[in-house]
Design an enzyme around this catalytic site. Structure first.
Site, PDB file in Angstrom:
ATOM      1  N   PHE B 119      12.965   9.437   1.502  1.00  0.00           N
ATOM      2  CA  PHE B 119      11.706   9.775   2.504  1.00  0.00           C
ATOM      3  C   PHE B 119      11.295   9.422   3.843  1.00  0.00           C
ATOM      4  CE2 PHE B 119       7.423  10.679   0.865  1.00  0.00           C
ATOM      5  CZ  PHE B 119       7.432  10.986  -0.818  1.00  0.00           C
ATOM      6  N   GLN B 240      -3.534  10.862   9.578  1.00  0.00           N
ATOM      7  CA  GLN B 240      -2.393  11.836   9.623  1.00  0.00           C
ATOM      8  C   GLN B 240      -2.089  13.203   9.459  1.00  0.00           C
ATOM      9  OE1 GLN B 240       0.554  10.263   6.113  1.00  0.00           O
ATOM     10  NE2 GLN B 240       1.163   9.966   8.504  1.00  0.00           N
ATOM     11  N   HIS B 242       0.145  16.072   7.762  1.00  0.00           N
ATOM     12  CA  HIS B 242       1.015  16.072   7.246  1.00  0.00           C
ATOM     13  C   HIS B 242       2.039  17.159   7.528  1.00  0.00           C
ATOM     14  CE1 HIS B 242       4.491  16.148   3.766  1.00  0.00           C
ATOM     15  NE2 HIS B 242       4.165  14.813   3.311  1.00  0.00           N
ATOM     16  N   LEU B 252      -0.609  20.332  -1.036  1.00  0.00           N
ATOM     17  CA  LEU B 252       0.766  19.431  -0.302  1.00  0.00           C
ATOM     18  C   LEU B 252       1.964  20.456  -0.379  1.00  0.00           C
ATOM     19  CD1 LEU B 252       1.874  17.372   1.802  1.00  0.00           C
ATOM     20  CD2 LEU B 252       1.598  15.672  -0.876  1.00  0.00           C
ATOM     21  N   GLU B 255       7.179  15.233   0.829  1.00  0.00           N
ATOM     22  CA  GLU B 255       8.048  14.727   1.880  1.00  0.00           C
ATOM     23  C   GLU B 255       9.489  14.842   0.444  1.00  0.00           C
ATOM     24  OE1 GLU B 255       7.005  12.415   4.309  1.00  0.00           O
ATOM     25  OE2 GLU B 255       8.358  10.993   4.294  1.00  0.00           O
ATOM     26  N   ARG B 286       6.614  11.156   9.535  1.00  0.00           N
ATOM     27  CA  ARG B 286       5.381  12.559   9.899  1.00  0.00           C
ATOM     28  C   ARG B 286       4.671  13.003  10.921  1.00  0.00           C
ATOM     29  NH1 ARG B 286       2.359  11.362   4.226  1.00  0.00           N
ATOM     30  NH2 ARG B 286       4.731  11.573   3.148  1.00  0.00           N
ATOM     31  N   HIS B 353      -4.348  15.044   6.528  1.00  0.00           N
ATOM     32  CA  HIS B 353      -3.872  15.341   4.859  1.00  0.00           C
ATOM     33  C   HIS B 353      -4.846  12.508   4.628  1.00  0.00           C
ATOM     34  CE1 HIS B 353      -0.998  14.326   1.601  1.00  0.00           C
ATOM     35  NE2 HIS B 353      -0.491  13.232   2.055  1.00  0.00           N
ATOM     36  N   ARG B 398       0.904   6.231   9.237  1.00  0.00           N
ATOM     37  CA  ARG B 398       1.710   5.838   7.998  1.00  0.00           C
ATOM     38  C   ARG B 398       3.001   6.958   7.395  1.00  0.00           C
ATOM     39  NH1 ARG B 398       0.830   7.551   3.017  1.00  0.00           N
ATOM     40  NH2 ARG B 398       0.194   9.543   3.140  1.00  0.00           N
TER      41      ARG B 398
HETATM   42  C1  LIG Z   1      -1.409  15.843  -2.176  1.00  0.00           C
HETATM   43  C2  LIG Z   1      -1.140  14.515  -1.850  1.00  0.00           C
HETATM   44  C3  LIG Z   1      -0.175  14.261  -1.828  1.00  0.00           C
HETATM   45  C4  LIG Z   1       0.439  12.488  -1.317  1.00  0.00           C
HETATM   46  N1  LIG Z   1       1.666  12.052  -2.410  1.00  0.00           N
HETATM   47  C5  LIG Z   1       1.795  10.628  -1.765  1.00  0.00           C
HETATM   48  C6  LIG Z   1       2.765   9.638  -2.577  1.00  0.00           C
HETATM   49  O1  LIG Z   1       3.691  10.601  -2.888  1.00  0.00           O
HETATM   50  N2  LIG Z   1       3.137   8.625  -1.802  1.00  0.00           N
HETATM   51  C7  LIG Z   1       2.186   8.122  -1.478  1.00  0.00           C
HETATM   52  O2  LIG Z   1       2.361   6.542  -1.074  1.00  0.00           O
HETATM   53  N3  LIG Z   1       0.960   8.636  -1.168  1.00  0.00           N
HETATM   54  C8  LIG Z   1       0.858   9.354  -1.324  1.00  0.00           C
HETATM   55  N4  LIG Z   1      -0.670  10.358  -1.121  1.00  0.00           N
HETATM   56  C9  LIG Z   1      -1.858   9.573  -0.256  1.00  0.00           C
HETATM   57  C10 LIG Z   1      -2.406   8.778  -1.503  1.00  0.00           C
HETATM   58  O3  LIG Z   1      -2.383   9.225  -2.935  1.00  0.00           O
HETATM   59  C11 LIG Z   1      -4.009   8.325  -1.521  1.00  0.00           C
HETATM   60  O4  LIG Z   1      -3.761   6.940  -0.298  1.00  0.00           O
HETATM   61  C12 LIG Z   1      -3.810   7.079  -2.577  1.00  0.00           C
HETATM   62  O5  LIG Z   1      -4.373   7.518  -3.439  1.00  0.00           O
HETATM   63  C13 LIG Z   1      -5.989   6.824  -2.369  1.00  0.00           C
HETATM   64  O6  LIG Z   1      -6.094   6.080  -3.613  1.00  0.00           O
HETATM   65  P1  LIG Z   1      -7.070   5.401  -3.371  1.00  0.00           P
HETATM   66  O7  LIG Z   1      -7.636   4.473  -4.443  1.00  0.00           O
HETATM   67  O8  LIG Z   1      -7.558   4.367  -2.049  1.00  0.00           O
HETATM   68  O9  LIG Z   1      -8.409   6.774  -3.776  1.00  0.00           O
HETATM   69  P2  LIG Z   1      -8.740   7.475  -4.608  1.00  0.00           P
HETATM   70  O10 LIG Z   1      -7.130   7.905  -5.368  1.00  0.00           O
HETATM   71  O11 LIG Z   1      -9.255   8.718  -3.238  1.00  0.00           O
HETATM   72  O12 LIG Z   1      -9.865   7.117  -5.397  1.00  0.00           O
HETATM   73  C14 LIG Z   1     -10.937   7.283  -4.836  1.00  0.00           C
HETATM   74  C15 LIG Z   1     -11.875   7.021  -5.913  1.00  0.00           C
HETATM   75  O13 LIG Z   1     -13.546   6.554  -5.096  1.00  0.00           O
HETATM   76  C16 LIG Z   1     -14.155   7.013  -6.068  1.00  0.00           C
HETATM   77  N5  LIG Z   1     -16.404   7.709  -5.055  1.00  0.00           N
HETATM   78  C17 LIG Z   1     -15.687   8.104  -3.917  1.00  0.00           C
HETATM   79  N6  LIG Z   1     -16.728   8.265  -3.187  1.00  0.00           N
HETATM   80  C18 LIG Z   1     -17.647   7.607  -4.145  1.00  0.00           C
HETATM   81  C19 LIG Z   1     -19.404   7.503  -4.523  1.00  0.00           C
HETATM   82  N7  LIG Z   1     -20.284   8.162  -3.930  1.00  0.00           N
HETATM   83  N8  LIG Z   1     -19.656   7.051  -6.068  1.00  0.00           N
HETATM   84  C20 LIG Z   1     -19.103   6.611  -7.244  1.00  0.00           C
HETATM   85  N9  LIG Z   1     -17.465   6.643  -6.704  1.00  0.00           N
HETATM   86  C21 LIG Z   1     -17.065   7.316  -5.106  1.00  0.00           C
HETATM   87  C22 LIG Z   1     -13.562   8.231  -7.099  1.00  0.00           C
HETATM   88  O14 LIG Z   1     -14.878   9.131  -7.878  1.00  0.00           O
HETATM   89  C23 LIG Z   1     -12.700   8.204  -6.825  1.00  0.00           C
HETATM   90  O15 LIG Z   1     -12.668   7.568  -8.076  1.00  0.00           O
HETATM   91  C24 LIG Z   1      -0.526  11.294  -1.418  1.00  0.00           C
HETATM   92  C25 LIG Z   1      -2.048  12.304  -1.024  1.00  0.00           C
HETATM   93  C26 LIG Z   1      -2.267  13.541  -1.177  1.00  0.00           C
HETATM   94  C27 LIG Z   1      -3.986  14.072  -0.359  1.00  0.00           C
END
Ligand SMILES: Cc1cc2nc3c(=O)[nH]c(=O)nc-3n(C[C@H](O)[C@H](O)[C@H](O)COP(=O)(O)OP(=O)(O)OC[C@H]3O[C@@H](n4cnc5c(N)ncnc54)[C@H](O)[C@@H]3O)c2cc1C
Ligand code: SF4
Ligand code: SF4
Ligand code: FES
Lengths: 231, 587
Positions: B119, B240, B242, B252, B255, B286, B353, B398
């Site tokens: 990566f 970021q 992407h 997306l 990468e 990135r 992103h 990141r």
């Molecule tokens: C398309 C894409 C591909 C990616 N690929 C990678 C990768 O290959 N490797 C990597 O390391 N990272 C990757 N990332 C980044 C990574 O996926 C995210 O940063 C990470 O999954 C975020 O996880 P989280 O648990 O913080 O939040 P999230 O998974 O976004 O979860 C947020 C949670 O909060 C809840 N929530 C939000 N607001 C409220 C509210 N007001 N009330 C109740 N619940 C709420 C939602 O329902 C959800 O359950 C990628 C991101 C994207 C967009």
């Protein structure tokens, strides 16, 4: 483009009705979900679930011109007019295109969808050959959109007894995993005339799965394992 | 009317990877834990992560956590806190193994071990040859991890509040956080969830930009809740972009495509990254690749009739590799562009992103705020992890594969610290009536708004402003205009009535609350960007093109009250090893 959309608010409506909508500007490549979002900007009351917009979260399963699918990956140009949208069939409607999925999730939980290992765990990964890993392809990708189960006649008729294609696919996902050690318990749990055996291989589930998965095949393989277990 | 009340030891707001990993830790320790999520847990945005999660397992090429740490510090453009980075990189291998044991179907090597791919920004031996550090489940790693974590929580009997929308934190006069006011989306009824300790894990805020790779639910709700509770947001200027979102659409293209050997070309068919990053080329960080693409387009070497994108070439990898390692990407390209990457390159352009900034925490996940006297101190009972938090392991930029790592490492750490907190705080503190009233006020304010603005139209306007005034390249003038415009939108939102005031599954109400959150967080972002007069990582100021370690090697903190900016030092001292002092960053 013309739409005919199922409208029902369990709080205020006694009866559901179909409402017509027209959307003037259709951009090339537009998906059905984009159209719904535009319609909602005009009529705030129009209600549906959505999140990822790319067919990975499983939120926007609905019945589109008679067939279950995800709005976000259904191109408008492939649809006949008026585009008729109804909630996923066979489940209670909360509002418009939003159904109550409790039953569907209960069935999912019923197959104990988690890796179960009885041996002590090593400090490193469990080894799994690429061939063993390949057996999980076509199983683990399920996004729990419920398109399959809500198109399955056996699910409509016996929702409390037959587990339905999505849950059974999950069950097989763990049966097929070389790391899982609960094969016997899993198969024992599926005994009886209903949970598994209500599947009559009608294949509706396979035709609608937006991820191209094949629950019927998984169900067939579970049946084979059951036979093997009973001899 | 009496609001329903529920009581738990711990409240986790958000059911993405961060929230679920913490909940698992708590539930396994037999704490009563409630997880609130506005969507069913497996629909959280973690499900969309594609390429994989970093850990120096060394299964494919030699590797160790210290090299991973170096790459992360360098990738952060030296703004990351080195104690937290050391903690994360040391813990990485263990967390991947744990996930594997939890059932994640990682891709495999012939030896049966977990496959690892290259990566961006990864090196062996502190800046040497390319490393292969990212552990994938094909290109559906987030899906695989999120489902496995949900399954482990089902097994551990976590209490789930699915499709409940968190409105605001509840706090008392001593500054303790006592839980949150939430709304059951299905019925529209508010519910008080009282908890001895609360974790915010609500994910990122890509939706402040018009074109983004994020799910529609990524509206920064937790960040805005923190702002309203008087907690500042840290480093919000670092967004970021992407390099490879599908041009004009935003989906997306991971990468992982370049990790597997794909590369970018301009309209002359030139592999232009060779000019910008002679060593790492397409696998530079990135921020570097995104800027390169933007410059190519600006200088007239863009592809397509409008000359507005670059092409990502993969066909040379062959159908087998693409089908085996990148099946999800191929689906996305086929569905949204009608191009099959096996034959045709994919049109791409930098797309919003990931949110590097967020709610400031230490490496235990405790939310910390500056104390008026002396150094920062924890907000009692409050934790934050994941993309909504800023711990800060990503600093100004990141590295790909470090976010899935961040969410599980700090999800687990926060869970553990919350368990300790519960030992010292055995009883619920009394809930003051004013706390409730404050939170209910927000919901109530939407019930009697009038005017002729529209919520949906303002959302579109906001995201367009952010794209134009707070994008890849920034200047004082453009940012100042951005601040003014966002403030005007904030004011106009007060005149945007909720036309649908029904109760049952009213998504219009949820969306209105989300737009309110977007505005708060957008303002934090553009104000922080205006304040930082240097270029570092993802923050590129055309008028201050150099990194300035004398003035700006510090974290920024934006508070909602008076839109005040404060700053705090970067933690340059790791836990056990020598610090990596700032150097010029070349790839
Ligand atoms: C398309 C894409 C591909 C990616 N690929 C990678 C990768 O290959 N490797 C990597 O390391 N990272 C990757 N990332 C980044 C990574 O996926 C995210 O940063 C990470 O999954 C975020 O996880 P989280 O648990 O913080 O939040 P999230 O998974 O976004 O979860 C947020 C949670 O909060 C809840 N929530 C939000 N607001 C409220 C509210 N007001 N009330 C109740 N619940 C709420 C939602 O329902 C959800 O359950 C990628 C991101 C994207 C967009
Ligand atoms: S094949 Fe079985 S599970 Fe699938 S739709 Fe038919 S009866 Fe239902
Ligand atoms: S098997 Fe397919 S249709 Fe059924 S829930 Fe899973 S993804 Fe949806
Ligand atoms: S919106 Fe996520 S699957 Fe359609």
């Amino acid at each position: 483009m013309r739409f005919s959309i199922y409208r029902y608010n369990s709080e205020t409506d006694r009866e559901p009705r179909m409402q017509d909508y027209v959307l003037e500007e259709i951009e090339p490549g537009m998906m059905l979900l984009n159209a719904l979002i535009k319609l909602k900007a005009e009529d705030e009351t129009l209600t549906f679930r959505r999140s990822c917009q790319e067919g990975i979260c499983g939120s926007d399963g609905m019945n589109i011109n008679g067939r279950n699918g995800l709005a976000c990956i259904t191109p408008l140009k492939d649809l006949d007019e008026p585009v008729t949208l109804r909630p996923l069939p066979g489940l209670p409607v909360i509002r418009d295109l939003v159904v109550d999925l409790s039953q569907f999730y209960r069935q999912y939980r019923a197959v104990k969808p988690w890796l179960t290992v009885h041996d002590p765990e090593p400090e490193v990964e469990f080894l799994q050959s690429p061939a063993q890993r390949d057996r999980l392809d076509g199983l683990y990708e399920c996004i729990l959109c419920a398109c399959c189960s809500t198109s399955c006649p056996s699910f409509w008729w016996n929702p409390d007894k037959f587990l339905g294609p999505a849950a059974l696919l999950q069950s097989y996902r763990f049966l097929a995993d070389s790391r899982d050690q609960a094969t016997d318990e899993r198969l024992a749990d599926l005994e009886g005339p209903y949970k598994l055996f209500r599947c009559h291989t009608i294949m509706n589930c396979v035709q609608v799965c937006p991820k191209g998965l094949n629950p019927t095949q998984a169900i067939g393989r579970i049946k084979k394992l059951m036979v093997k277990r009973s001899v | 009317m009496n609001t329903a009340r529920r009581r738990f030891d711990a409240l986790v707001i958000g059911a993405g990877g961060g929230g679920l990993r913490a909940a698992q830790q708590l539930a396994q320790a037999e704490a009563e834990v409630a997880v609130v999520s506005k969507v069913f847990p497996t629909r959280s945005h973690t499900v969309a992560a594609q390429g994989g999660m970093n850990a120096a397992l060394g299964n494919v090429l030699p590797d160790n956590w210290h090299w991973h740490m170096y790459d992360t510090v360098k990738g952060s453009d030296y703004l990351g806190d080195q104690d937290a980075i050391e903690y994360m990189c040391r813990a990485a291998a263990r967390l991947v193994i744990e996930l594997e044991h939890a059932g994640v179907p990682f891709s495999r090597l012939d030896s049966g071990k977990i496959y690892q791919r290259a990566f961006g920004g990864q090196s062996q031996d502190f800046g040497g040859a390319q490393a292969a550090r990212t552990c994938p489940a094909a290109d559906r790693t987030g899906h695989a991890i999120l489902h496995a974590l949900y399954q482990q929580n089902l097994r551990a009997k976590t209490h789930f509040f699915d499709e409940y929308f968190a409105l605001d934190l509840l706090t008392d006069d001593d500054g303790y956080v006592l839980g949150a006011l939430v709304m059951d989306i299905a019925t529209g009824e508010p519910v008080v969830i009282e908890a001895k300790t609360t974790l915010i894990a609500t994910g990122g805020v890509g939706q402040i930009f018009r074109t983004n790779t994020n799910a529609m639910i990524n509206t920064g709700d937790g960040m805005a809740m923190a702002l309203r509770a008087g907690i500042p947001l840290q480093d919000m200027e670092f967004v970021q972009f992407h390099p490879t979102g599908i041009a004009g659409k935003g989906m997306l293209i991971s990468e992982a495509v370049r990790g597997e050997g794909g590369y970018l070309v301009n309209k002359d068919g030139e592999r232009f990254m060779e000019r910008y990053a002679p060593n790492a080329k397409d696998l530079a960080s990135r921020d570097v690749v995104s800027r390169a693409i933007a410059v190519e387009v600006r200088e007239g070497r863009g592809c397509g009739p409008a000359g507005n994108h670059m092409l990502l070439k993969v066909d040379h990898l062959g159908a087998d590799v693409i089908k085996k390692r990148l099946p999800g990407i191929r689906d996305i390209a086929l569905t949204f562009m009608h191009v099959d990457p096996i034959e045709t390159p994919i049109p791409v352009y930098p797309t919003a992103h990931y949110t590097m900034g967020g709610i400031p925490t230490n490496r235990y996940g405790q939310v910390v705020t500056p104390a008026r006297t002396g150094p920062e101190e924890p907000v009692p009972g409050l934790y934050a992890v994941g993309e909504c938090a800023c711990v800060s392991v990503h600093g100004a930029n990141r590295l790909g594969g470090n976010s899935l790592l961040d969410i599980v490492v700090f999800g687990r750490a926060a869970g553990n610290h919350m368990i300790d907190f519960l030992k010292d705080h055995r009883y619920h503190r009394p809930m003051p009536q004013e706390a409730l009233e404050r939170a209910q006020q927000r919901l109530a304010s939407w019930e009697n708004r009038s005017g002729d603005e529209s919520v949906a139209a303002l959302r579109l306007e906001l995201t367009t402003v952010m794209e134009q005034n707070c994008g890849v390249f920034r200047t004082e003038e453009v940012l100042q205009e951005g601040v003014d415009k966002v403030m005007a939108i904030e004011e106009r939102l007060l005149h945007a009535p909720l036309r649908d005031r029904s109760r049952v599954f009213n998504t219009a109400r949820a969306e209105a609350l989300e737009v309110e959150n977007l505005v708060d967080v957008a303002l934090a972002t553009v104000c922080s960007a205006l304040a930082r007069r240097e270029s570092r990582g993802a923050h590129s100021r055309v008028d201050y093109p150099k990194r300035d370690d004398v003035e700006w090697l510090k974290h920024s903190l934006y508070s909602k009250q008076g839109r005040r900016m404060d700053f705090k030092p970067v933690r340059m001292k790791p836990m056990t090893v020598d610090p990596f002092p700032p150097k010029e960053r070349v790839y």
